[in-house]
Design a protein around this motif. Structure first.
Motif, PDB file in Angstrom:
ATOM      1  N   ASN A 152       0.827  -1.209   0.000  1.00 45.75           N
ATOM      2  CA  ASN A 152       0.000   0.000   0.000  1.00 45.75           C
ATOM      3  C   ASN A 152       0.862   1.260   0.000  1.00 45.75           C
ATOM      4  N   PHE A 153       1.565   1.475  -1.058  1.00 47.35           N
ATOM      5  CA  PHE A 153       2.392   2.671  -1.211  1.00 47.35           C
ATOM      6  C   PHE A 153       1.977   3.398  -2.484  1.00 47.35           C
ATOM      7  N   PRO A 154       2.044   4.746  -2.457  1.00 47.93           N
ATOM      8  CA  PRO A 154       1.613   5.516  -3.633  1.00 47.93           C
ATOM      9  C   PRO A 154       2.542   5.320  -4.821  1.00 47.93           C
ATOM     10  N   ASP A 155       2.077   5.803  -5.971  1.00 48.76           N
ATOM     11  CA  ASP A 155       2.844   5.660  -7.207  1.00 48.76           C
ATOM     12  C   ASP A 155       4.151   6.438  -7.196  1.00 48.76           C
ATOM     13  N   ARG A 156       4.321   7.310  -6.201  1.00 49.83           N
ATOM     14  CA  ARG A 156       5.610   8.020  -6.081  1.00 49.83           C
ATOM     15  C   ARG A 156       6.760   7.037  -5.852  1.00 49.83           C
ATOM     16  N   PHE A 157       6.405   5.863  -5.363  1.00 50.08           N
ATOM     17  CA  PHE A 157       7.398   4.814  -5.129  1.00 50.08           C
ATOM     18  C   PHE A 157       7.415   3.901  -6.363  1.00 50.08           C
ATOM     19  N   SER A 158       8.555   3.794  -6.983  1.00 53.01           N
ATOM     20  CA  SER A 158       8.682   2.923  -8.141  1.00 53.01           C
ATOM     21  C   SER A 158      10.012   2.186  -8.062  1.00 53.01           C
ATOM     22  N   GLY A 159      10.138   1.151  -8.863  1.00 48.72           N
ATOM     23  CA  GLY A 159      11.356   0.369  -8.799  1.00 48.72           C
ATOM     24  C   GLY A 159      11.749  -0.209 -10.130  1.00 48.72           C
ATOM     25  N   HIS A 160      12.845  -0.911 -10.073  1.00 46.61           N
ATOM     26  CA  HIS A 160      13.350  -1.552 -11.285  1.00 46.61           C
ATOM     27  C   HIS A 160      14.254  -2.699 -10.869  1.00 46.61           C
ATOM     28  N   GLN A 161      14.241  -3.761 -11.670  1.00 40.26           N
ATOM     29  CA  GLN A 161      15.200  -4.833 -11.466  1.00 40.26           C
ATOM     30  C   GLN A 161      15.969  -5.049 -12.763  1.00 40.26           C
ATOM     31  N   PHE A 162      17.251  -5.224 -12.645  1.00 41.86           N
ATOM     32  CA  PHE A 162      18.128  -5.373 -13.802  1.00 41.86           C
ATOM     33  C   PHE A 162      18.394  -6.848 -14.083  1.00 41.86           C
ATOM     34  N   PRO A 163      18.922  -7.136 -15.296  1.00 42.75           N
ATOM     35  CA  PRO A 163      19.181  -8.547 -15.643  1.00 42.75           C
ATOM     36  C   PRO A 163      20.105  -9.274 -14.669  1.00 42.75           C
ATOM     37  N   ASN A 164      20.966  -8.536 -13.966  1.00 45.11           N
ATOM     38  CA  ASN A 164      21.859  -9.193 -12.991  1.00 45.11           C
ATOM     39  C   ASN A 164      21.188  -9.316 -11.618  1.00 45.11           C
ATOM     40  N   TYR A 165      19.877  -9.076 -11.548  1.00 40.77           N
ATOM     41  CA  TYR A 165      19.021  -9.197 -10.355  1.00 40.77           C
ATOM     42  C   TYR A 165      19.135  -8.009  -9.386  1.00 40.77           C
ATOM     43  N   SER A 166      20.084  -7.109  -9.599  1.00 41.73           N
ATOM     44  CA  SER A 166      20.139  -5.931  -8.734  1.00 41.73           C
ATOM     45  C   SER A 166      18.897  -5.081  -8.951  1.00 41.73           C
ATOM     46  N   SER A 167      18.655  -4.172  -8.013  1.00 36.85           N
ATOM     47  CA  SER A 167      17.398  -3.429  -8.055  1.00 36.85           C
ATOM     48  C   SER A 167      17.595  -2.000  -7.588  1.00 36.85           C
ATOM     49  N   GLU A 168      16.698  -1.135  -8.009  1.00 43.09           N
ATOM     50  CA  GLU A 168      16.647   0.252  -7.559  1.00 43.09           C
ATOM     51  C   GLU A 168      15.250   0.565  -7.044  1.00 43.09           C
ATOM     52  N   LEU A 169      15.215   1.419  -6.032  1.00 40.32           N
ATOM     53  CA  LEU A 169      13.965   1.980  -5.522  1.00 40.32           C
ATOM     54  C   LEU A 169      14.030   3.483  -5.760  1.00 40.32           C
ATOM     55  N   ASN A 170      13.021   4.014  -6.436  1.00 41.37           N
ATOM     56  CA  ASN A 170      12.942   5.447  -6.685  1.00 41.37           C
ATOM     57  C   ASN A 170      11.743   6.030  -5.939  1.00 41.37           C
ATOM     58  N   VAL A 171      11.972   7.153  -5.312  1.00 43.08           N
ATOM     59  CA  VAL A 171      10.874   7.866  -4.652  1.00 43.08           C
ATOM     60  C   VAL A 171      10.873   9.295  -5.176  1.00 43.08           C
ATOM     61  N   ASN A 172       9.742   9.714  -5.745  1.00 41.58           N
ATOM     62  CA  ASN A 172       9.596  11.061  -6.278  1.00 41.58           C
ATOM     63  C   ASN A 172       8.849  11.959  -5.294  1.00 41.58           C
ATOM     64  N   ALA A 173       9.008  13.256  -5.481  1.00 46.77           N
ATOM     65  CA  ALA A 173       8.263  14.246  -4.686  1.00 46.77           C
ATOM     66  C   ALA A 173       8.297  13.909  -3.207  1.00 46.77           C
ATOM     67  N   LEU A 174       9.482  13.832  -2.648  1.00 50.10           N
ATOM     68  CA  LEU A 174       9.667  13.393  -1.266  1.00 50.10           C
ATOM     69  C   LEU A 174       8.873  14.219  -0.271  1.00 50.10           C
ATOM     70  N   LEU A 175       8.298  13.510   0.700  1.00 49.10           N
ATOM     71  CA  LEU A 175       7.576  14.121   1.815  1.00 49.10           C
ATOM     72  C   LEU A 175       8.360  13.869   3.103  1.00 49.10           C
ATOM     73  N   LEU A 176       8.097  14.705   4.113  1.00 51.74           N
ATOM     74  CA  LEU A 176       8.760  14.498   5.398  1.00 51.74           C
ATOM     75  C   LEU A 176       8.492  13.084   5.928  1.00 51.74           C
ATOM     76  N   GLY A 177       7.291  12.591   5.675  1.00 59.20           N
ATOM     77  CA  GLY A 177       6.888  11.270   6.158  1.00 59.20           C
ATOM     78  C   GLY A 177       7.602  10.119   5.478  1.00 59.20           C
ATOM     79  N   ASP A 178       8.365  10.412   4.435  1.00 59.58           N
ATOM     80  CA  ASP A 178       9.132   9.361   3.764  1.00 59.58           C
ATOM     81  C   ASP A 178      10.432   9.058   4.507  1.00 59.58           C
TER      82      ASP A 178
END
Lengths: 112, 113
Positions: free
Chosen positions: B59-85
């Motif tokens: 249950n997280f908003p669309d501001r949170f997005s991610g990606h996984q690469f072919p070597n299985y590593s991953s990134e987490l992206n958070v846009n429009a940061l809020l204090l509550g993040d």
């Protein structure tokens, strides 16, 4: 509301005493996992229980999975200061193996 | 055998900015999950990646997005940061859906000011 309810929230005991942490839910879980987390670190897996009624022992730690796979307990015998930490129960709800739901944790402090 | 590696360890960002967190899974693991842990609480599931696809989302908003690469590593992206993040962001890796347990990294402590 938390899917997994842990009790107590805080526990402070003297070295050598025993303690039990409880983890309860109204949902059925595929497995129940217990983790210990130190400040500033990620959780470290202690044990996974999979079968209803299962009991696992790791040295002074005993883990039990309820018959209905809705609850679990962690018992520590003769606690030592090195047992101090945040204990978290977690599990994938039955039918949803991809999402791990955590309890809020029990902070255990063992005084020397 | 290296466990789960996360970077950076600490980060301070300003409200409204965007942030990218990185994770390398344990060797042999092909599934990466991301969790947010606020102070004094248990980790909350953000999403899980497998075969470069988001397999499930919490249950997280669309501001949170991610990606996984072919070597299985991953990134987490958070846009429009809020204090509550502001929280500890944990990456966990597993194989075989994680029913038998996950290996967690030490996390990235994000502070939004």
């Amino acid at each position: 509301t938390q899917l997994l309810e842990q009790s107590p929230q805080f526990l402070s005991i003297q070295e050598g005493e025993n303690l039990t942490v409880y983890c309860n839910s109204s949902s059925v879980f595929s497995s129940l996992q217990w983790y210990r987390q130190e400040p500033g670190e990620g959780p470290v897996l202690l044990v996974t229980v999979v079968t209803g009624g299962e009991v696992k022992k790791l040295k002074r730690l005993t883990f039990q999975f309820g018959d209905a796979r809705k609850d679990s307990s962690l018992h520590i015998t003769a606690a030592q200061p090195g047992d101090t930490g945040l204990y978290l129960c977690a599990g994938p709800r039955y039918g949803n193996d991809y999402k791990l739901s955590f309890g809020a944790g029990t902070t255990v402090t063992v005084r020397a | 055998d290296a466990g789960v590696t996360q970077s950076p360890t600490h980060l301070i960002k300003t409200r409204g900015q965007q942030v990218t967190l990185r994770c390398s899974p344990k060797s042999g693991h092909d599934t990466v999950s991301w969790y947010q842990q606020a102070l004094g609480q248990g980790p909350q599931f953000i999403f899980q990646y497998y075969e470069e696809e988001e397999r499930q989302r919490g249950n997280f908003p669309d501001r949170f997005s991610g990606h996984q690469f072919p070597n299985y590593s991953s990134e987490l992206n958070v846009n429009a940061l809020l204090l509550g993040d502001s929280a500890l962001y944990l990456c966990a890796s597993s194989s075989v859906r994680g029913v038998l347990g996950y290996t967690f990294g030490s996390g990235t402590r994000l502070t939004v000011v």
